[in-house]
Write a protein that holds these residues in place. Sequence first.
Motif, mmCIF file in Angstrom:
data_model
loop_
_atom_site.group_PDB
_atom_site.id
_atom_site.type_symbol
_atom_site.label_atom_id
_atom_site.label_comp_id
_atom_site.label_asym_id
_atom_site.label_seq_id
_atom_site.Cartn_x
_atom_site.Cartn_y
_atom_site.Cartn_z
ATOM 1 N N ALA A 1 0.732 -1.252 0.072
ATOM 2 C CA ALA A 1 0.015 -0.086 0.011
ATOM 3 C C ALA A 1 0.982 1.296 -0.007
ATOM 4 O O ALA A 1 0.367 2.053 -0.823
ATOM 5 N N VAL A 2 1.776 1.051 0.853
ATOM 6 C CA VAL A 2 3.017 2.255 0.768
ATOM 7 C C VAL A 2 3.375 2.637 -0.487
ATOM 8 O O VAL A 2 3.520 3.648 -1.062
ATOM 9 N N LEU A 3 3.931 1.471 -1.378
ATOM 10 C CA LEU A 3 4.649 1.530 -2.631
ATOM 11 C C LEU A 3 3.375 2.300 -3.599
ATOM 12 O O LEU A 3 3.891 2.998 -4.346
ATOM 13 N N ASN A 4 2.277 1.705 -3.502
ATOM 14 C CA ASN A 4 1.351 2.013 -4.347
ATOM 15 C C ASN A 4 0.908 3.658 -4.263
ATOM 16 O O ASN A 4 0.939 4.384 -5.352
ATOM 17 N N THR A 5 0.856 4.245 -2.879
ATOM 18 C CA THR A 5 0.724 5.660 -2.749
ATOM 19 C C THR A 5 2.078 6.376 -3.150
ATOM 20 O O THR A 5 1.848 7.260 -3.755
ATOM 21 N N LEU A 6 3.276 5.864 -2.848
ATOM 22 C CA LEU A 6 4.285 6.574 -3.329
ATOM 23 C C LEU A 6 4.712 6.804 -5.017
ATOM 24 O O LEU A 6 4.738 7.772 -5.451
#
Length: 164
Positions: A118-123
């Motif tokens: 989820a963090v990588l998608n947001t980034l």
Amino acid sequence: MGAGKSTIGRLLSHELKLRFVDSDKVIEERAGADIPWIFDVEGETGFRDREAHIIDQLSEEDNQVLATGGGAVLRAENRSNLQGRGTVVYLQASVAQQLERTARDKNRPLLQTPDPEAVLNTLMEQRHPLYLQVADIVIDTERRNPKAVVTDIMTELRAQQIVK
């Protein structure tokens, strides 16, 4: 994050016969501490301040291949310095590939969470348009051998008459 900046940067610097500089390593050397410690003590803002200062200095230097951290593009001053002072190569990788490449790396503070995907998608949502804004060259690194990626970069550098 996990696109291959350090690995490909080292190979490219060798091919171009230039020195290789990793801005994150310079930050760690000058701080006398690793990036997770800087994040813990100073927070992301403190780290980004250090990063902007280092990128400003390093981007003034010639005859180098400079690898920056993935979040360097978040600050307008970094984008301006990188774009105005050199040739910017965006190494593009999918979130799935990034997740695979960073799964066991504890030196990435932003991914020390229960849901790194989820963090990588947001980034990616935040950073991808910024990478495209500053990039002179965009290269897909998805499931590719680093040497093949360097060959593609060299082809683009020659096509744009940046190197012979």
